[in-house]
Design a protein around this motif. Structure first.
Motif, PDB file in Angstrom:
ATOM      1  N   ASN A  80      -5.366 -10.873   7.901  1.00 55.43           N
ATOM      2  CA  ASN A  80      -4.166 -10.365   8.577  1.00 55.43           C
ATOM      3  C   ASN A  80      -2.929 -10.585   7.729  1.00 55.43           C
ATOM      4  OD1 ASN A  80      -5.330  -9.268  10.883  1.00 55.43           O
ATOM      5  ND2 ASN A  80      -5.250 -11.197  11.999  1.00 55.43           N
ATOM      6  N   GLN A  81      -2.837 -11.735   7.081  1.00 55.85           N
ATOM      7  CA  GLN A  81      -1.705 -12.009   6.195  1.00 55.85           C
ATOM      8  C   GLN A  81      -1.673 -11.019   5.035  1.00 55.85           C
ATOM      9  OE1 GLN A  81      -2.098 -16.343   5.384  1.00 55.85           O
ATOM     10  NE2 GLN A  81       0.089 -16.352   5.841  1.00 55.85           N
ATOM     11  N   LEU A  82      -2.842 -10.769   4.433  1.00 58.84           N
ATOM     12  CA  LEU A  82      -2.912  -9.813   3.331  1.00 58.84           C
ATOM     13  C   LEU A  82      -2.474  -8.424   3.779  1.00 58.84           C
ATOM     14  CD1 LEU A  82      -6.273 -10.779   1.599  1.00 58.84           C
ATOM     15  CD2 LEU A  82      -4.000 -10.876   0.588  1.00 58.84           C
ATOM     16  N   TYR A  83      -2.990  -7.989   4.930  1.00 52.45           N
ATOM     17  CA  TYR A  83      -2.621  -6.667   5.433  1.00 52.45           C
ATOM     18  C   TYR A  83      -1.130  -6.599   5.748  1.00 52.45           C
ATOM     19  CZ  TYR A  83      -7.377  -4.845   5.722  1.00 52.45           C
ATOM     20  OH  TYR A  83      -8.621  -4.384   5.417  1.00 52.45           O
ATOM     21  N   ASN A  84      -0.553  -7.670   6.283  1.00 51.64           N
ATOM     22  CA  ASN A  84       0.887  -7.696   6.563  1.00 51.64           C
ATOM     23  C   ASN A  84       1.694  -7.608   5.278  1.00 51.64           C
ATOM     24  OD1 ASN A  84       0.751  -7.759   9.357  1.00 51.64           O
ATOM     25  ND2 ASN A  84       0.664  -9.987   9.431  1.00 51.64           N
ATOM     26  N   GLU A  85       1.260  -8.320   4.238  1.00 48.94           N
ATOM     27  CA  GLU A  85       1.939  -8.239   2.951  1.00 48.94           C
ATOM     28  C   GLU A  85       1.902  -6.817   2.404  1.00 48.94           C
ATOM     29  OE1 GLU A  85       0.189 -11.119   0.301  1.00 48.94           O
ATOM     30  OE2 GLU A  85       0.648 -12.775   1.664  1.00 48.94           O
ATOM     31  N   ILE A  86       0.744  -6.179   2.515  1.00 47.61           N
ATOM     32  CA  ILE A  86       0.596  -4.806   2.038  1.00 47.61           C
ATOM     33  C   ILE A  86       1.487  -3.867   2.851  1.00 47.61           C
ATOM     34  CG2 ILE A  86      -1.042  -2.872   1.905  1.00 47.61           C
ATOM     35  CD1 ILE A  86      -3.181  -5.093   1.268  1.00 47.61           C
ATOM     36  N   TYR A  87       1.515  -4.061   4.159  1.00 48.32           N
ATOM     37  CA  TYR A  87       2.357  -3.232   5.022  1.00 48.32           C
ATOM     38  C   TYR A  87       3.826  -3.372   4.627  1.00 48.32           C
ATOM     39  CZ  TYR A  87       4.904  -1.641   9.126  1.00 48.32           C
ATOM     40  OH  TYR A  87       5.788  -1.004   9.951  1.00 48.32           O
ATOM     41  N   GLU A  88       4.263  -4.605   4.425  1.00 47.22           N
ATOM     42  CA  GLU A  88       5.662  -4.847   4.051  1.00 47.22           C
ATOM     43  C   GLU A  88       5.973  -4.243   2.691  1.00 47.22           C
ATOM     44  OE1 GLU A  88       8.134  -6.042   5.921  1.00 47.22           O
ATOM     45  OE2 GLU A  88       6.708  -6.190   7.579  1.00 47.22           O
ATOM     46  N   LYS A  89       5.031  -4.372   1.760  1.00 44.87           N
ATOM     47  CA  LYS A  89       5.234  -3.806   0.434  1.00 44.87           C
ATOM     48  C   LYS A  89       5.343  -2.281   0.513  1.00 44.87           C
ATOM     49  CE  LYS A  89       3.261  -5.736  -3.156  1.00 44.87           C
ATOM     50  NZ  LYS A  89       2.271  -6.162  -4.159  1.00 44.87           N
ATOM     51  N   ASN A  90       4.445  -1.642   1.269  1.00 43.36           N
ATOM     52  CA  ASN A  90       4.491  -0.189   1.430  1.00 43.36           C
ATOM     53  C   ASN A  90       5.770   0.253   2.134  1.00 43.36           C
ATOM     54  OD1 ASN A  90       2.065   0.329   0.138  1.00 43.36           O
ATOM     55  ND2 ASN A  90       0.871   0.310   2.016  1.00 43.36           N
ATOM     56  N   LYS A  91       6.204  -0.510   3.111  1.00 43.76           N
ATOM     57  CA  LYS A  91       7.431  -0.200   3.836  1.00 43.76           C
ATOM     58  C   LYS A  91       8.641  -0.263   2.897  1.00 43.76           C
ATOM     59  CE  LYS A  91       9.959  -1.851   7.892  1.00 43.76           C
ATOM     60  NZ  LYS A  91       9.967  -2.877   8.925  1.00 43.76           N
ATOM     61  N   ALA A  92       8.661  -1.272   2.036  1.00 44.99           N
ATOM     62  CA  ALA A  92       9.750  -1.407   1.076  1.00 44.99           C
ATOM     63  C   ALA A  92       9.738  -0.243   0.080  1.00 44.99           C
ATOM     64  CB  ALA A  92       9.649  -2.741   0.343  1.00 44.99           C
ATOM     65  N   ILE A  93       8.554   0.143  -0.362  1.00 48.84           N
ATOM     66  CA  ILE A  93       8.439   1.263  -1.300  1.00 48.84           C
ATOM     67  C   ILE A  93       8.923   2.550  -0.637  1.00 48.84           C
ATOM     68  CG2 ILE A  93       6.790   2.715  -2.537  1.00 48.84           C
ATOM     69  CD1 ILE A  93       5.199   0.093  -3.109  1.00 48.84           C
TER      70      ILE A  93
END
Length: 99
Positions: A80-93
């Motif tokens: 879940n932490q990994l997926y949240n990091e990916i979500y945040e990274k994609n959101k920032a991009i």
């Protein structure tokens, strides 16, 4: 036949959990992780396989049910932490910010 110690069994199960985490971490295409159904199915299949291994180990009495549940809980938390990091990274991009 040689018996397996609970420590060895638990260590092997944690190695398998780490392998699943690395599968996600090593995926180069961050967008695929969040959008690709095939990748999601691979992770689900790996998780199911680990669940079965934990269940089998518990039934053999090699590890306790609590140890098995803790292992699975820890892995789900980490994923879940990994997926949240990916979500945040994609959101920032998407918002035009470099990460």
């Amino acid at each position: 036949m040689e018996s397996i110690s609970p420590e060895l069994a638990l260590d092997l199960l944690y190695q398998e959990a780490d392998r699943i985490k690395m599968l996600i971490k090593n995926q180069q295409n961050q967008f695929c992780i969040s959008q690709c159904k095939a990748f999601e199915e691979v992770v689900d299949t790996q998780m199911y396989g680990l669940y079965r291994q934990v269940s089998f180990s518990v039934r053999l009495g090699v590890i306790s049910e609590e140890e098995g549940q803790q292992l699975l809980s820890d892995l789900e938390h980490d994923l879940n932490q990994l997926y949240n990091e990916i979500y945040e990274k994609n959101k920032a991009i998407e918002n035009g910010k470099e990460v």
